[in-house]
Write a protein that holds these residues in place. Structure first.
Motif, PDB file in Angstrom:
ATOM      1  N   GLU A   1       0.847  -1.200   0.000  1.00 11.62           N
ATOM      2  CA  GLU A   1       0.000   0.000   0.000  1.00 11.62           C
ATOM      3  C   GLU A   1       0.878   1.244   0.000  1.00 11.62           C
ATOM      4  OE1 GLU A   1      -3.271   0.166  -0.393  1.00 11.62           O
ATOM      5  OE2 GLU A   1      -3.401  -2.029  -0.463  1.00 11.62           O
TER       6      GLU A   1
ATOM      7  N   ARG B   1      -5.297  -4.169  -5.752  1.00 13.58           N
ATOM      8  CA  ARG B   1      -4.314  -3.151  -5.380  1.00 13.58           C
ATOM      9  C   ARG B   1      -4.078  -2.192  -6.536  1.00 13.58           C
ATOM     10  NH1 ARG B   1      -2.756   0.642  -4.234  1.00 13.58           N
ATOM     11  NH2 ARG B   1      -0.858   1.363  -3.173  1.00 13.58           N
TER      12      ARG B   1
ATOM     13  N   VAL C   1     -14.098   3.052 -11.286  1.00 15.40           N
ATOM     14  CA  VAL C   1     -12.665   3.053 -11.600  1.00 15.40           C
ATOM     15  C   VAL C   1     -12.441   2.224 -12.851  1.00 15.40           C
ATOM     16  CG1 VAL C   1     -10.364   2.455 -10.790  1.00 15.40           C
ATOM     17  CG2 VAL C   1     -12.083   3.282  -9.161  1.00 15.40           C
TER      18      VAL C   1
ATOM     19  N   ASP D   1       3.561   7.891  -6.947  1.00 12.76           N
ATOM     20  CA  ASP D   1       3.513   9.344  -6.782  1.00 12.76           C
ATOM     21  C   ASP D   1       4.802   9.986  -7.298  1.00 12.76           C
ATOM     22  OD1 ASP D   1       1.025   9.121  -5.664  1.00 12.76           O
ATOM     23  OD2 ASP D   1       1.699   9.449  -3.596  1.00 12.76           O
TER      24      ASP D   1
ATOM     25  N   ASP E   1       2.219   3.323  -3.486  1.00  9.65           N
ATOM     26  CA  ASP E   1       1.767   4.710  -3.550  1.00  9.65           C
ATOM     27  C   ASP E   1       2.955   5.672  -3.653  1.00  9.65           C
ATOM     28  OD1 ASP E   1      -0.883   4.061  -3.496  1.00  9.65           O
ATOM     29  OD2 ASP E   1      -1.215   4.621  -1.398  1.00  9.65           O
TER      30      ASP E   1
ATOM     31  N   ARG F   1      -6.993   0.164  -6.730  1.00 10.51           N
ATOM     32  CA  ARG F   1      -6.933   1.212  -5.695  1.00 10.51           C
ATOM     33  C   ARG F   1      -5.937   2.304  -6.098  1.00 10.51           C
ATOM     34  NH1 ARG F   1      -7.093  -3.358  -2.404  1.00 10.51           N
ATOM     35  NH2 ARG F   1      -4.891  -3.206  -1.778  1.00 10.51           N
ATOM     36  N   LEU F   2      -4.847   1.893  -6.743  1.00 11.34           N
ATOM     37  CA  LEU F   2      -3.878   2.884  -7.217  1.00 11.34           C
ATOM     38  C   LEU F   2      -4.512   3.782  -8.270  1.00 11.34           C
ATOM     39  CD1 LEU F   2      -0.896   3.881  -7.197  1.00 11.34           C
ATOM     40  CD2 LEU F   2      -0.519   2.312  -9.122  1.00 11.34           C
ATOM     41  N   LYS F   3      -5.266   3.198  -9.193  1.00 15.43           N
ATOM     42  CA  LYS F   3      -5.938   3.989 -10.223  1.00 15.43           C
ATOM     43  C   LYS F   3      -6.969   4.935  -9.606  1.00 15.43           C
ATOM     44  CE  LYS F   3      -7.172   5.458 -14.252  1.00 15.43           C
ATOM     45  NZ  LYS F   3      -6.306   6.351 -15.042  1.00 15.43           N
ATOM     46  N   ALA F   4      -7.658   4.470  -8.585  1.00 17.08           N
ATOM     47  CA  ALA F   4      -8.638   5.331  -7.912  1.00 17.08           C
ATOM     48  C   ALA F   4      -7.948   6.537  -7.274  1.00 17.08           C
ATOM     49  CB  ALA F   4      -9.406   4.536  -6.860  1.00 17.08           C
ATOM     50  N   ARG F   5      -6.749   6.325  -6.738  1.00 13.93           N
ATOM     51  CA  ARG F   5      -5.990   7.432  -6.143  1.00 13.93           C
ATOM     52  C   ARG F   5      -5.443   8.387  -7.190  1.00 13.93           C
ATOM     53  NH1 ARG F   5      -1.286   7.009  -4.569  1.00 13.93           N
ATOM     54  NH2 ARG F   5      -1.217   8.953  -3.400  1.00 13.93           N
ATOM     55  N   LEU F   6      -5.073   7.832  -8.344  1.00 12.99           N
ATOM     56  CA  LEU F   6      -4.423   8.633  -9.393  1.00 12.99           C
ATOM     57  C   LEU F   6      -5.252   8.553 -10.681  1.00 12.99           C
ATOM     58  CD1 LEU F   6      -0.740   7.430  -8.804  1.00 12.99           C
ATOM     59  CD2 LEU F   6      -1.800   9.531  -7.946  1.00 12.99           C
ATOM     60  N   PRO F   7      -6.442   9.112 -10.679  1.00 11.47           N
ATOM     61  CA  PRO F   7      -7.337   8.934 -11.833  1.00 11.47           C
ATOM     62  C   PRO F   7      -6.800   9.545 -13.123  1.00 11.47           C
ATOM     63  CG  PRO F   7      -8.208  10.590 -10.318  1.00 11.47           C
ATOM     64  CD  PRO F   7      -7.073   9.923  -9.614  1.00 11.47           C
TER      65      PRO F   7
END
Length: 344
Positions: free
Chosen positions: A151, A196, A231, A159, A155, A199-205
């Motif tokens: 996680e 996982r 997503v 980032d 991230d 979730r990364l795509k959801a954070r970095l659309p």
């Protein structure tokens, strides 16, 4: 964003993974016959090899392979930038940095999956490559390495490379264990975690993200491309499945790009390959160096075993030429006559 828009606009919607000793120029040329839209990747080439080695041997490719990406290995920002510049000069459509390979040789050079532990170093390399070329610069990585928290670790890595200007991130949805597992085991033993990547795509659309690892069919690829809870991933990358069963590539264009299949059937694909094969033979390339990429073409088709056996035995003989391929094809056509398998 509609699926139709994605099919036309996302360069990473479907790709064949870079694979050492597999995705050479002969493999890529044949794969291009089967799909006009798939993004193809070279085998990983180290930055120092590009700078100091035989560039034509390492980087040369046929224009028919476009779109094709060059995957680089390395850790030094300056060397990677120079290798990227050289690769762009050769005409590659994308430069990709390998941050996922766990092999001993790569670990010895402190690159590949090792780089997931040093996101700031990768960010500097990406920034240098972006400054050196105009084509997209992308990164291929794992969800983590060894005891790294997937996680926080993924991230931080994503980032950093996104902030440095990476145009896309291709994520192999497994950890890489640098101690205790072989490269082959690293492709099979660490569990897949597609969620996982979502979730990364959801954070970095706004960052294009493609998923790789364990995808065995176009049905699975379609499922992963479908929106989940709002997503939507930007692409899928198939590795061993595309190589070991290349017939599935003939369905990529109609299934994922709403475009007709470029060849009517598998026999037609081999006929389309023969002019390239003959041109390469005239340049001194061994027949077996090209036909080894065809061995899995007729899986589950009557005569497939005889096809593989004929190519395996005859293509390595001195003076072997295109007749060997035609003879092998005849071993499939005769048993399959009237059944329609070759057009499937």
């Amino acid at each position: 964003m509609t699926a139709g828009f994605e099919a036309k606009k996302s360069p990473w919607r479907f790709a064949v993974a870079p694979m050492m000793d597999w995705t050479d120029r002969h493999c890529r040329f044949f794969h291009r016959i089967l799909s006009r839209h798939a993004l193809l990747y070279t085998e990983m080439v180290t930055a120092n090899a590009v700078i100091h080695g035989d560039r034509e041997r390492l980087l040369g490719f046929d224009p028919a392979e476009h779109p094709v990406a060059l995957q680089l290995g390395g850790a030094d920002a300056g060397a990677l930038a120079e290798a990227a510049r050289i690769g762009e000069g050769y005409g590659y459509d994308e430069i990709n940095l390998n941050c996922g390979c766990p092999s001993d040789r790569v670990q010895g050079g402190q690159f590949g999956a090792c780089l997931m532990a040093v996101p700031d170093q990768v960010a500097r390399a990406v920034a240098a490559m972006k400054a050196a070329v105009a084509v997209p610069v992308t990164v291929k990585c794992r969800i983590g390495i060894d005891d790294q928290d997937p996680e926080a670790g993924l991230d931080a890595f994503a980032d950093a490379v996104a902030a440095a200007g990476a145009d896309a991130l291709i994520v192999h949805a497994r950890k890489a264990w640098l101690q205790g597992l072989s490269p082959r085991e690293n492709r099979e033993i660490p569990p897949l975690d597609y969620d996982r990547v979502l979730r990364l795509k959801a954070r970095l659309p706004h960052v294009p993200i493609a998923i790789n690892g364990g995808i065995g069919s176009l049905a699975e690829a379609e499922s992963l491309l479908a929106a989940r809870d709002g997503v939507r991933l930007d692409g899928v990358m198939l590795g061993r499945a595309a190589y070991q069963s290349p017939a599935l590539l003939r369905e990529v264009d109609p299934v994922l790009f709403d475009a007709p299949a470029p060849v009517a059937g598998l026999a037609e694909a081999l006929e389309a390959f023969i002019p390239y094969l003959e041109a390469q033979l005239a340049e001194g390339v061994r027949l077996s160096a090209m036909t080894r990429h065809l061995l899995g073409l007729f899986q589950a088709v009557p005569g497939a075993r005889q096809f593989r056996r004929h190519l395996s035995v005859e293509a390595v003989k001195p003076g072997a030429d295109a007749r060997v391929l035609r003879e092998a094809l005849d071993r499939v056509i005769r048993p399959a006559a009237g059944r329609g398998e070759l057009a499937a």
